[in-house]
Design a protein around this motif. Structure first.
Motif, short mmCIF file in Angstrom:
data_model
loop_
_atom_site.label_atom_id
_atom_site.label_comp_id
_atom_site.label_asym_id
_atom_site.label_seq_id
_atom_site.Cartn_x
_atom_site.Cartn_y
_atom_site.Cartn_z
N ASP A 1 48.85 35.14 52.45
CA ASP A 1 48.86 35.58 51.05
C ASP A 1 49.90 36.68 50.86
O ASP A 1 50.12 37.52 51.73
N GLU A 2 50.53 36.66 49.69
CA GLU A 2 51.57 37.64 49.40
C GLU A 2 50.99 39.06 49.33
O GLU A 2 51.62 40.02 49.76
N GLU A 3 49.81 39.17 48.76
CA GLU A 3 49.20 40.48 48.61
C GLU A 3 47.76 40.43 49.08
O GLU A 3 46.96 39.63 48.60
N ILE A 4 47.44 41.25 50.05
CA ILE A 4 46.08 41.32 50.57
C ILE A 4 45.47 42.64 50.12
O ILE A 4 46.00 43.71 50.43
N PRO A 5 44.37 42.60 49.38
CA PRO A 5 43.77 43.85 48.88
C PRO A 5 43.10 44.64 49.99
O PRO A 5 42.77 44.10 51.05
N ASN A 6 42.92 45.91 49.72
CA ASN A 6 42.09 46.73 50.62
C ASN A 6 40.77 46.99 49.91
O ASN A 6 40.50 46.43 48.84
N GLU A 7 39.92 47.82 50.51
CA GLU A 7 38.59 48.03 49.94
C GLU A 7 38.63 48.67 48.56
O GLU A 7 37.73 48.50 47.76
N ARG A 8 39.71 49.40 48.27
CA ARG A 8 39.81 50.03 46.96
C ARG A 8 40.36 49.05 45.92
O ARG A 8 39.86 48.97 44.80
N THR A 9 41.39 48.29 46.30
CA THR A 9 41.99 47.38 45.31
C THR A 9 41.15 46.14 45.06
O THR A 9 41.36 45.44 44.08
N ILE A 10 40.18 45.84 45.93
CA ILE A 10 39.29 44.71 45.65
C ILE A 10 38.51 44.97 44.38
O ILE A 10 38.15 44.05 43.64
N ASP A 11 38.26 46.26 44.08
CA ASP A 11 37.57 46.61 42.84
C ASP A 11 38.38 46.20 41.61
O ASP A 11 37.81 45.85 40.57
N VAL A 12 39.70 46.24 41.72
CA VAL A 12 40.57 45.82 40.62
C VAL A 12 40.40 44.33 40.36
O VAL A 12 40.32 43.89 39.21
N HIS A 13 40.32 43.53 41.42
CA HIS A 13 40.12 42.10 41.27
C HIS A 13 38.77 41.81 40.60
O HIS A 13 38.68 40.93 39.74
N VAL A 14 37.74 42.53 41.00
CA VAL A 14 36.42 42.34 40.40
C VAL A 14 36.45 42.76 38.93
O VAL A 14 35.87 42.10 38.07
N ARG A 15 37.16 43.85 38.63
CA ARG A 15 37.25 44.32 37.25
C ARG A 15 37.93 43.29 36.36
O ARG A 15 37.52 43.05 35.23
N ARG A 16 38.97 42.66 36.88
CA ARG A 16 39.67 41.62 36.10
C ARG A 16 38.75 40.42 35.85
O ARG A 16 38.74 39.85 34.77
N LEU A 17 37.99 40.05 36.89
CA LEU A 17 37.04 38.95 36.73
C LEU A 17 36.01 39.29 35.67
O LEU A 17 35.71 38.48 34.78
N ARG A 18 35.46 40.48 35.72
CA ARG A 18 34.45 40.89 34.75
C ARG A 18 35.01 40.90 33.33
O ARG A 18 34.30 40.54 32.38
N SER A 19 36.25 41.32 33.18
CA SER A 19 36.83 41.37 31.84
C SER A 19 36.90 39.98 31.22
O SER A 19 36.76 39.82 30.01
N LYS A 20 37.07 38.96 32.06
CA LYS A 20 37.13 37.59 31.55
C LYS A 20 35.73 37.00 31.33
O LYS A 20 35.59 35.99 30.64
N LEU A 21 34.73 37.63 31.92
CA LEU A 21 33.35 37.19 31.68
C LEU A 21 32.82 37.70 30.34
O LEU A 21 31.79 37.22 29.86
N GLY A 22 33.51 38.65 29.74
CA GLY A 22 33.14 39.13 28.41
C GLY A 22 31.73 39.68 28.35
O GLY A 22 31.36 40.55 29.14
#
Length: 245
Positions: free
Chosen positions: A189-210
């Protein structure tokens, strides 16, 4: 104890606690009254003044238990904190009730139950909407790799759906951030998250869950968990998934 009923059948509220023993706040003299931070207060009609505020807390007993507490303890600690910050304040707490398994975001149920004007206005049907229209809820279709929110497809990226699927297939289990990273990302993978940036991925997912963002729940200090509500449907593949156990 008093019971308040809403015009909507979604929720009701009852008084959980009040503190009439707390002394009433004394109004300060006009020339010594501290200036209120106007930048943080919405405009109010002329001739009115702020007399307090409301804090809506959305959490059910199950989630509170998962956080190793309960609603009574949360209320008591908030009241104690307010008394410590402002000894002259008065507090009054109420608990919102809804039919078991009703689904929806906890904080929205609380706001409706306690008749928050903004929540009530949002809940009313718009003039051009069918009066009997009901929310369709969430459909997580694992066989077609798609997510439907109120019968409308959500525009998830491949990785966002993988993240949601990983949690769904482990329903009821809290998944640590390190497990999500090692299971969903690899060295190619081009970008592998760490324990802090995984929260950003979850936040993006939640924003799309409305409005349904709380199906992906944060377990403080541990990770994330999928919470299935009554309005959530999961469609499995016809053959067992190697990701299912």
């Amino acid at each position: 104890m008093s019971i308040a009923h809403l015009s909507t059948p979604l929720a009701t509220s009852y008084t959980a606690a009040s503190d009439p023993s707390t002394p009433s706040a004394q109004a300060p003299a006009a020339d010594t009254a501290p200036a209120l931070p106007q930048a943080h207060i919405r405009a109010v009609p002329e001739g009115t003044e702020a007399r307090g505020f409301v804090l809506y807390v959305g959490i059910d007993e199950g989630k509170a238990e998962g956080d190793h507490t309960n609603l009574g303890s949360i209320v008591a600690q908030i009241k104690a904190l307010v008394a410590q910050i402002a000894p002259s304040s008065e507090t009054y707490a109420a608990v919102a009730l809804a039919p078991r398994g009703a689904g929806g975001r906890d904080v929205d149920v609380v706001r409706l139950a306690l008749q928050d004007p903004a929540a009530l206005a949002k809940h009313r049907q718009t003039p051009d909407a069918p009066a009997d229209r009901a929310r369709d809820g969430v459909v997580i279709d694992l066989s077609r790799k798609r997510l439907l929110l109120d019968n409308e497809p959500a525009n998830l990226t491949y990785k966002e759906f993988e993240l949601l699927q990983y949690l769904v297939l482990r329903e009821g289990r809290t998944i640590e951030r390190t497990e999500l990273i090692s299971s969903l990302w690899n060295s190619s993978d081009e970008e592998i998250p760490n324990e802090r940036t995984i929260d950003v991925h979850v936040r993006r997912l939640r924003s799309k869950l409305g409005d349904y963002e709380d199906i992906v729940r944060t377990v403080r200090g541990v990770g994330y968990r999928f919470d299935r509500h009554a309005d959530v449907s999961v469609r499995q593949t016809s053959t067992p998934s190697p990701d299912l156990f």
